[in-house]
Scaffold this motif. Structure first.
Motif, short mmCIF file in Angstrom:
data_model
loop_
_atom_site.label_atom_id
_atom_site.label_comp_id
_atom_site.label_asym_id
_atom_site.label_seq_id
_atom_site.Cartn_x
_atom_site.Cartn_y
_atom_site.Cartn_z
N LEU A 38 -6.15 -2.79 8.29
CA LEU A 38 -5.27 -3.48 7.33
C LEU A 38 -6.01 -4.49 6.46
N ARG A 40 -7.39 -7.88 5.29
CA ARG A 40 -6.80 -9.18 5.61
C ARG A 40 -5.29 -9.06 5.60
N TYR A 175 -2.58 -4.43 -6.25
CA TYR A 175 -2.42 -5.86 -5.93
C TYR A 175 -1.54 -6.63 -6.91
N ASN A 221 0.28 -7.61 3.44
CA ASN A 221 0.41 -6.17 3.56
C ASN A 221 1.89 -5.83 3.44
N TYR A 268 -2.00 2.93 -3.36
CA TYR A 268 -2.45 1.87 -2.45
C TYR A 268 -3.56 2.32 -1.50
#
Ligand SMILES: C[S@@+](CC[C@H](N)C(=O)[O-])C[C@H]1O[C@@H](n2cnc3c(N)ncnc32)[C@H](O)[C@@H]1O
Length: 480
Positions: A38, A40, A175, A221, A268
């Protein structure tokens, strides 16, 4: 990045956030979740109640065209950036910041990923493992490269190659947030929902949004079902707030939307079983028409369907268009609370392709309109649809069962495993849609039962015209 560098970059980033005025609730921590794949993530160090602020960020500490234009060194490029599609302008801005040794954003840029698994980075061999998934046609690598050449290369930003441009553009896709502009901000937004291709977009109402990189907010996340936090844009500062109580130790998760795994992977660069219920498979109108226009179909119930002539096919497709049910492709989904697997539009298209001449004419001349779903979901529509969906499933090189065995055997490269998850998920959707089609039980009374469209191949095996009743005009059948 080794352990020390990773941790040092996180710490430098957190100190920088504090210095520039981001207020962070001491109950949250940024954690190294690489062991779970994952990167951070943000975790609750103590429990949160619903609607607590996790952190808040002044709007001038967000990276977007408003804040970039506010800095002097970007003024020379203002015109060039303003003329670009928004995602490209933000790409240019990030690349330009990365070139500057004293960039204010350096600690933030240092925690952005160096490598991503988004589909644009997959080789042809890796993409081939997605088999017949339509996501392969949606990557848009060549189109993006044309844009890089047209807009970014002339800016002379530095020694960037196309992979570097893709890296930054992909970071923006994964992001960036589309947030309401300050003067109009009234509502919450999620991460990068919708295509990240509008910098300041008018969504038709009175709200303009601006594509923005938001430090820290983008460290969350996501999970479509387990998400527990949301970025709120109601107040002067942007605020990440809990939307439900969060216990100590739980990960704080945002929502990137209820995406099929194909899109999750494309945008993603990851997939998880958690998104399997949102998987989508597509069936194209060209598959439907190529099958119905070309061959005598054997249907699962033992009957047959003769092909439509070119002219008849065209007439029916035009009618589907006029009735607003024609699409290039139709999504098939898992049936559930949100609805059935097969859309009304696809059923309507099939109905118009299988309707008898009299009733077709009645719709063409607007004497009648398309009946309701329960009436058009006839047994014949279901039988033909089931065959077509099975054809679609055969376009994938392996079966769902073979994919399951591959997954069980394990030890697969990460991208292979993700590709199998996507294609297996799509096959599962197709199977569900076939079962649903078999359950259609509407009466076939308006369908082309007992009629057969004229066929060119009405010659017998000996080449002579047949004289039996199958080629008598009054007894022609399309469905028998
Ligand atoms: C907005 S960032 C989240 C922060 C990111 N983990 C990091 O270290 O920079 C989005 C990226 O995080 C990863 N990610 C987010 N949610 C995930 C999940 N549920 N499972 C696996 N990876 C996830 C994916 O690589 C995705 O492209």
């Amino acid at each position: 990045m080794d352990e020390d560098n990773f941790q040092a970059a996180t710490e430098a980033f957190l100190s920088w956030l504090e210095e520039i005025g981001v207020r962070i609730n001491p109950k949250m921590v940024v954690k190294d979740l690489r062991s779970k794949g994952l990167g951070r993530g943000v975790v609750a160090a103590a429990s949160f109640e619903e609607d607590e602020i996790i952190f808040s960020i002044p709007r001038n500490l967000v990276l977007n065209m408003n804040t970039i234009f506010a800095s002097d060194n970007a003024n020379s490029g203002r015109e060039a950036l303003a003329s670009m599609p928004p995602w490209l302008a933000l790409t240019a801005a990030l690349l330009s910041e990365a070139q500057q040794p004293n960039s204010k954003w350096a600690p933030y840029l240092a925690v952005l990923p160096k490598n991503l698994d988004s589909l644009v980075f997959w080789s042809d061999t890796e993409l081939a493992q997605l088999q017949a998934s339509t996501v392969v046609g949606k990557i848009g690598r060549a189109g993006a490269e044309e844009m890089f050449s047209k807009y970014l290369v002339p800016l002379g930003l530095g020694e960037y190659n196309s992979d570097m441009y893709h890296r930054v553009a992909s970071i923006i896709m994964a992001y960036a947030f589309d947030i309401p502009e300050e003067s109009t901000s009234k509502q919450d937004t999620g991460v990068a929902e919708g295509e990240a291709d509008d910098l300041v977009s008018d969504d038709g109402e009175d709200e303009k949004t601006i594509l923005s990189m938001i430090p820290l907010a983008d460290l969350l996340n996501a999970d479509a079902d387990r998400n527990n936090a949301r970025l709120c844009c109601d107040n002067e500062d942007l605020e990440m707030r809990t939307i439900k109580p969060i216990s100590e130790g739980q990960e704080i998760l945002n929502d990137y939307g209820q995406l099929p795994r194909s899109d999750l992977l494309r945008r993603y660069g990851y997939v998880t079983e958690d998104y399997s219920s949102y998987d989508v498979a597509e069936i194209s109108t060209s598959l439907v028409t190529s099958v119905l226009g070309a061959e005598r179909l054997s249907l699962p119930n033992g009957s047959h369907l003769d092909p439509l002539s070119h002219g008849d096919l065209e007439k029916r497709i035009n009618l589907a268009d006029r009735e607003g049910v024609l699409d290039e492709t139709y999504d098939l989904v898992h049936s559930g609370q949100d609805g059935p697997a097969v859309s009304d539009e696809l059923i309507a298209l099939m109905y118009l392709l299988l309707l008898d001449e009299d009733n077709l004419e009645a719709i063409i001349t607007a004497k009648t309109s398309l009946p309701s779903r329960s009436k058009i979901a006839t047994e014949l529509v279901g039988q033909v649809l089931a065959v077509l969906i099975q054809r679609r499933e055969h376009e994938y090189a392996t079966t769902m069962e073979e994919d399951e065995k591959l997954m069980l055997a394990g030890n697969l490269p990460k991208r292979t495993e993700m590709a199998i998850q996507v294609r297996r998920g799509e096959k599962k959707v197709l199977r569900g849609a076939v079962n649903e089609a078999f359950s259609f039980s509407g009466a076939n009374k308006r369908m082309r039962i007992g009629q057969e469209s004229p066929r060119n191949d009405s010659k017998g095996a000996n080449g002579r015209k047949q004289t039996d009743d199958t080629c008598h005009p009054t007894k022609k059948r399309r469905f028998n």
